[in-house]
Design an enzyme around this catalytic site. Structure first.
Site, PDB file in Angstrom:
ATOM      1  N   LYS A 223       7.418 -49.929 -14.345  1.00  0.00           N
ATOM      2  CA  LYS A 223       8.175 -49.753 -13.088  1.00  0.00           C
ATOM      3  C   LYS A 223       7.608 -50.619 -11.961  1.00  0.00           C
ATOM      4  O   LYS A 223       6.432 -50.505 -11.604  1.00  0.00           O
ATOM      5  CB  LYS A 223       8.142 -48.274 -12.688  1.00  0.00           C
TER       6      LYS A 223
ATOM      7  N   GLU B 136      13.252 -41.008 -17.176  1.00  0.00           N
ATOM      8  CA  GLU B 136      11.896 -41.382 -16.764  1.00  0.00           C
ATOM      9  C   GLU B 136      10.962 -40.192 -17.044  1.00  0.00           C
ATOM     10  O   GLU B 136      11.351 -39.034 -16.781  1.00  0.00           O
ATOM     11  CB  GLU B 136      11.951 -41.666 -15.245  1.00  0.00           C
TER      12      GLU B 136
ATOM     13  N   CYS C 120      14.424 -45.729 -12.283  1.00  0.00           N
ATOM     14  CA  CYS C 120      14.710 -44.928 -11.087  1.00  0.00           C
ATOM     15  C   CYS C 120      14.732 -45.748  -9.792  1.00  0.00           C
ATOM     16  O   CYS C 120      15.648 -46.501  -9.569  1.00  0.00           O
ATOM     17  CB  CYS C 120      13.734 -43.755 -11.011  1.00  0.00           C
TER      18      CYS C 120
ATOM     19  N   VAL D 171      15.446 -38.013  -6.793  1.00  0.00           N
ATOM     20  CA  VAL D 171      15.352 -36.942  -5.799  1.00  0.00           C
ATOM     21  C   VAL D 171      16.204 -37.254  -4.558  1.00  0.00           C
ATOM     22  O   VAL D 171      16.665 -36.345  -3.885  1.00  0.00           O
ATOM     23  CB  VAL D 171      13.885 -36.640  -5.401  1.00  0.00           C
TER      24      VAL D 171
HETATM   25  C1  ACM Z   1      11.934 -42.032  -8.527  1.00  0.00           C
HETATM   26  O1  ACM Z   1      11.794 -43.252  -8.512  1.00  0.00           O
HETATM   27  N1  ACM Z   1      11.559 -41.309  -9.563  1.00  0.00           N
HETATM   28  C2  ACM Z   1      12.544 -41.328  -7.398  1.00  0.00           C
END
Ligand code: ACM
Length: 260
Positions: A109, A38, A142, A169
């Site tokens: 996203k 990402e 992510c 994270v």
């Molecule tokens: C994330 O979605 N980059 C933690």
């Protein structure tokens, strides 16, 4: 089919340097599909929308797209990567899959994480499966992992391989992806980054631990939490088509959505 990923450690705002370092790292590697993290070329932590806009690209344009389009052609491979996308006044955290002939598929996203909500607009593409050669591929980014519906939607629509560019994270995703792969009987390729950023004040450390996982939940390859490295695995995507797990159980046919 040889699938691969490259776990990087970008320098915030140094797009060209970050792209060149990934290109150099994969130049002598062989793969049919490569997943890159990402926001791999810009870094993650944008101070505000103005800064994000200055580093964002329109789909099908810009330095990052053009260099990765060349890589797709040169390697005759599908390249999947995350980038900040600018579309008029909208800013998305997006992923693109570029085929060797330059055709591409876009995903924006769906589930924004934490302060991403301050700078990005929520994605509006939904989860779409596309055909690449004889394979069916889906993308999620992510934090989408935290919502089982993301991988489920892609698997119900026939995805054999889920490409998952990430900047993780929180600690739980690498293990949760074993469940995502197993509950959907699909291959998953989570490509994370390493390193830290304090660009907008709060220090974030990215956990690495990129993984390629098989439909039986087996880890086919994984990386550590600080290394920048290439990882590859040979897979047969058709294994994802057989959803039967006992003579009497077929995981999609056995679902009972009327009770959910
Ligand atoms: C994330 O979605 N980059 C933690």
């Amino acid at each position: 089919m040889r699938v691969a990923l490259y776990q990087n450690n970008p320098i915030f705002g140094e797009t060209e340097k970050n792209v060149i370092s990934v290109l150099a790292a994969v130049e002598n590697e062989a793969f049919d599909l490569l997943v890159i993290p990402e926001l791999f070329a810009t870094g993650y932590q944008f101070k505000n929308r103005q800064e994000l806009k200055s580093l964002a690209d329109q789909v099908g344009d810009g330095y990052t797209f053009n260099r990765l389009k060349d890589l797709a052609r040169y390697k005759q491979a599908l390249i999947v990567y995350g980038f900040p996308e600018r579309d008029n006044d909208y800013l998305y955290n997006s992923a693109l899959a570029i085929a060797p002939d330059g055709h591409y598929h876009l995903y924006r996203k769906t589930h924004l994480f934490d302060t991403e909500k301050n700078v990005f607009d929520p994605g509006d593409t939904g989860f779409k499966v596309f055909q690449y050669r004889k394979y069916r591929i889906g993308m999620m980014i992510c934090f989408d992992w935290r919502f089982p519906e993301s991988a489920r939607r892609l698997a119900l629509d026939g995805a054999q391989i889920i490409c998952h560019p990430s900047n993780l994270v929180l600690p739980h995703c690498p293990d949760a992806m074993i469940t995502r792969a197993l509950e959907n009987n699909v291959f998953t390729i989570t490509c994370d980054r390493v390193g830290s950023e304090s660009h907008s004040g709060t220090k974030l450390t990215f956990i690495g631990k990129s993984r390629i996982i098989g439909p039986d939940g087996r880890i086919l390859g994984e990386l550590g939490d600080t290394e920048t490295a290439f990882l590859a695995a040979g897979i047969d995507p058709q294994l994802a088509d057989n959803k039967s797990i006992t003579p009497h159980n077929e995981i999609f046919a056995d679902r009972r959505p009327e009770y959910y």
